[in-house]
Design a protein around this motif. Structure first.
Motif, PDB file in Angstrom:
ATOM      1  N   ASP A  14       0.495  -0.851  -0.165  1.00 46.60           N
ATOM      2  CA  ASP A  14      -0.198  -0.297  -0.423  1.00 46.60           C
ATOM      3  C   ASP A  14       0.683   1.365   0.284  1.00 46.60           C
ATOM      4  O   ASP A  14       1.486   1.737   1.443  1.00 46.60           O
ATOM      5  CB  ASP A  14      -1.187  -0.065   1.223  1.00 46.60           C
ATOM      6  CG  ASP A  14      -2.022   1.235   1.292  1.00 46.60           C
ATOM      7  OD1 ASP A  14      -1.781   2.047   0.465  1.00 46.60           O
ATOM      8  OD2 ASP A  14      -3.066   1.349   2.177  1.00 46.60           O
ATOM      9  N   GLU A  16       0.030   4.412   0.451  1.00 42.33           N
ATOM     10  CA  GLU A  16      -0.589   5.308   0.849  1.00 42.33           C
ATOM     11  C   GLU A  16      -0.115   5.362   2.756  1.00 42.33           C
ATOM     12  O   GLU A  16      -0.899   6.036   3.577  1.00 42.33           O
ATOM     13  CB  GLU A  16      -1.628   5.944   0.941  1.00 42.33           C
ATOM     14  CG  GLU A  16      -2.251   6.183  -0.663  1.00 42.33           C
ATOM     15  CD  GLU A  16      -3.502   6.526  -0.796  1.00 42.33           C
ATOM     16  OE1 GLU A  16      -4.520   6.129   0.080  1.00 42.33           O
ATOM     17  OE2 GLU A  16      -4.226   6.515  -2.202  1.00 42.33           O
ATOM     18  N   GLN A  17       0.978   3.510   2.827  1.00 40.84           N
ATOM     19  CA  GLN A  17       1.148   3.521   4.548  1.00 40.84           C
ATOM     20  C   GLN A  17       1.330   4.292   5.115  1.00 40.84           C
ATOM     21  O   GLN A  17       2.888   5.180   4.515  1.00 40.84           O
ATOM     22  CB  GLN A  17       1.515   1.997   4.283  1.00 40.84           C
ATOM     23  CG  GLN A  17       2.107   2.060   3.961  1.00 40.84           C
ATOM     24  CD  GLN A  17       3.261   0.936   3.783  1.00 40.84           C
ATOM     25  OE1 GLN A  17       3.437   0.239   4.736  1.00 40.84           O
ATOM     26  NE2 GLN A  17       3.512   0.288   2.865  1.00 40.84           N
ATOM     27  N   ALA A  39      -4.591   4.460  12.587  1.00 40.06           N
ATOM     28  CA  ALA A  39      -4.661   4.553  11.275  1.00 40.06           C
ATOM     29  C   ALA A  39      -3.769   3.063  10.677  1.00 40.06           C
ATOM     30  O   ALA A  39      -4.802   2.782   9.669  1.00 40.06           O
ATOM     31  CB  ALA A  39      -4.113   5.941  11.159  1.00 40.06           C
ATOM     32  N   HIS A  40      -3.089   3.395  11.246  1.00 35.53           N
ATOM     33  CA  HIS A  40      -1.602   1.646  11.198  1.00 35.53           C
ATOM     34  C   HIS A  40      -3.531   0.694  11.017  1.00 35.53           C
ATOM     35  O   HIS A  40      -3.028  -0.757  10.144  1.00 35.53           O
ATOM     36  CB  HIS A  40      -1.077   1.514  11.684  1.00 35.53           C
ATOM     37  CG  HIS A  40      -0.276   0.491  11.670  1.00 35.53           C
ATOM     38  ND1 HIS A  40       1.066   0.637  10.555  1.00 35.53           N
ATOM     39  CD2 HIS A  40      -0.452  -1.487  11.723  1.00 35.53           C
ATOM     40  CE1 HIS A  40       1.770  -0.889  10.542  1.00 35.53           C
ATOM     41  NE2 HIS A  40       1.188  -1.442  11.392  1.00 35.53           N
ATOM     42  N   GLU A  42      -6.450   0.311  11.267  1.00 35.39           N
ATOM     43  CA  GLU A  42      -7.135   0.232  10.305  1.00 35.39           C
ATOM     44  C   GLU A  42      -6.927   0.411   9.061  1.00 35.39           C
ATOM     45  O   GLU A  42      -7.598  -0.514   7.799  1.00 35.39           O
ATOM     46  CB  GLU A  42      -7.812   1.356  10.313  1.00 35.39           C
ATOM     47  CG  GLU A  42      -8.944   1.705   9.209  1.00 35.39           C
ATOM     48  CD  GLU A  42      -9.753   3.049   9.627  1.00 35.39           C
ATOM     49  OE1 GLU A  42     -10.511   3.514   8.361  1.00 35.39           O
ATOM     50  OE2 GLU A  42      -9.603   3.840  10.319  1.00 35.39           O
ATOM     51  N   ARG A  43      -5.722   0.831   8.450  1.00 35.09           N
ATOM     52  CA  ARG A  43      -5.344   0.266   7.028  1.00 35.09           C
ATOM     53  C   ARG A  43      -4.783  -1.162   6.596  1.00 35.09           C
ATOM     54  O   ARG A  43      -5.240  -2.185   5.982  1.00 35.09           O
ATOM     55  CB  ARG A  43      -3.491   1.073   6.531  1.00 35.09           C
ATOM     56  CG  ARG A  43      -3.403   0.603   4.964  1.00 35.09           C
ATOM     57  CD  ARG A  43      -2.407   1.526   5.013  1.00 35.09           C
ATOM     58  NE  ARG A  43      -2.816   3.345   4.777  1.00 35.09           N
ATOM     59  CZ  ARG A  43      -3.857   3.797   4.167  1.00 35.09           C
ATOM     60  NH1 ARG A  43      -3.969   3.129   2.865  1.00 35.09           N
ATOM     61  NH2 ARG A  43      -4.168   5.569   4.275  1.00 35.09           N
ATOM     62  N   PHE A  44      -4.303  -2.073   7.916  1.00 36.26           N
ATOM     63  CA  PHE A  44      -3.185  -3.344   8.102  1.00 36.26           C
ATOM     64  C   PHE A  44      -4.773  -4.400   8.043  1.00 36.26           C
ATOM     65  O   PHE A  44      -3.784  -5.811   7.818  1.00 36.26           O
ATOM     66  CB  PHE A  44      -1.888  -3.397   8.468  1.00 36.26           C
ATOM     67  CG  PHE A  44      -0.968  -2.600   7.438  1.00 36.26           C
ATOM     68  CD1 PHE A  44      -0.784  -3.159   6.115  1.00 36.26           C
ATOM     69  CD2 PHE A  44      -0.284  -1.272   7.997  1.00 36.26           C
ATOM     70  CE1 PHE A  44       0.292  -2.207   5.609  1.00 36.26           C
ATOM     71  CE2 PHE A  44      -0.007  -0.703   7.250  1.00 36.26           C
ATOM     72  CZ  PHE A  44       0.626  -1.152   6.771  1.00 36.26           C
TER      73      PHE A  44
END
Length: 213
Positions: A14, A16-17, A39-40, A42-44
């Protein structure tokens, strides 16, 4: 990515990480660290596993997000538990050591502090009792055809320490030069580590002083 794909993984990167929040956590800025941690997660959280070439980032996610109150529900806990340092994932999760690599050079391994002491990726020098098996990075390197693995005399900190290098640059540099000299004394042509932060710090010193592997 190429190493993971060779091991049979389907890899999703990703672009945008962002940062895991470790620098803010180290500085005591809990609110900012927690914002990045959320945020981390949520993304992963949707991935089967998250693999990172930095043991300190992995240790932050796996061991310290809970202190920030982040990733404490079932999905968050799973995301944290399924976050791995690269060599750890290959050896301990995939059970892969031999990847068909060939590198006919002398290589020194710097086992990072977080990898040794927070993730158990080896046996730190201060440990007592029965010796454990070699760490996953060492196992992978010993399986590389033509590679001669050389061991520095001790497993001390490289001196980076995140914000430590910014707040105490002279002391950080002295520790780094000492580490670099110890690695160079092995006769290695190259050095590698279980943490990209250590590599960046030591390579900066090496470049400025034109010394070391």
């Amino acid at each position: 990515m190429a190493v993971l794909e060779r091991a049979g993984c389907t890899v999703d990167y990703d672009p945008e990480q962002t940062c895991c929040g470790q620098p803010f956590w180290n500085l005591g800025l809990a609110d900012e660290a927690a914002r990045l941690a959320r945020a981390h997660i949520e993304r992963f959280a949707r991935h089967d596993a998250v693999v990172c070439p930095s043991a300190s980032c992995v240790a932050t996610v796996r061991r310290h997000y809970g202190t920030l109150g982040v990733g404490t529900d079932a999905a968050g806990l799973r995301a944290r538990e399924r976050t791995f340092e690269l060599s750890e994932f290959l050896v301990r999760e995939l059970r892969r050591v031999e990847l068909g690599a060939h590198f006919p050079h002398k290589v020194a391994l710097l086992a990072s502090c977080h990898g040794l002491r927070e993730l158990g990726l080896g046996r730190p020098s201060e440990a007592v009792g029965a010796a454990s098996e070699p760490g996953p990075a060492e196992q992978l390197l010993r399986a590389v055809a033509g590679l001669e693995l050389l061991t520095p005399s001790r497993d001390e900190c490289c001196g980076f320490g995140g914000a430590f290098a910014v707040e105490f640059p002279e002391l950080s540099g002295r520790i780094g030069r000492d580490r670099l000299a110890d690695l160079a004394a092995t006769g290695a042509e190259f050095m590698t580590a279980t943490d990209t932060n250590c590599l960046l710090h030591l390579d900066g010193i090496r470049g400025r002083e034109r010394s070391g592997p």
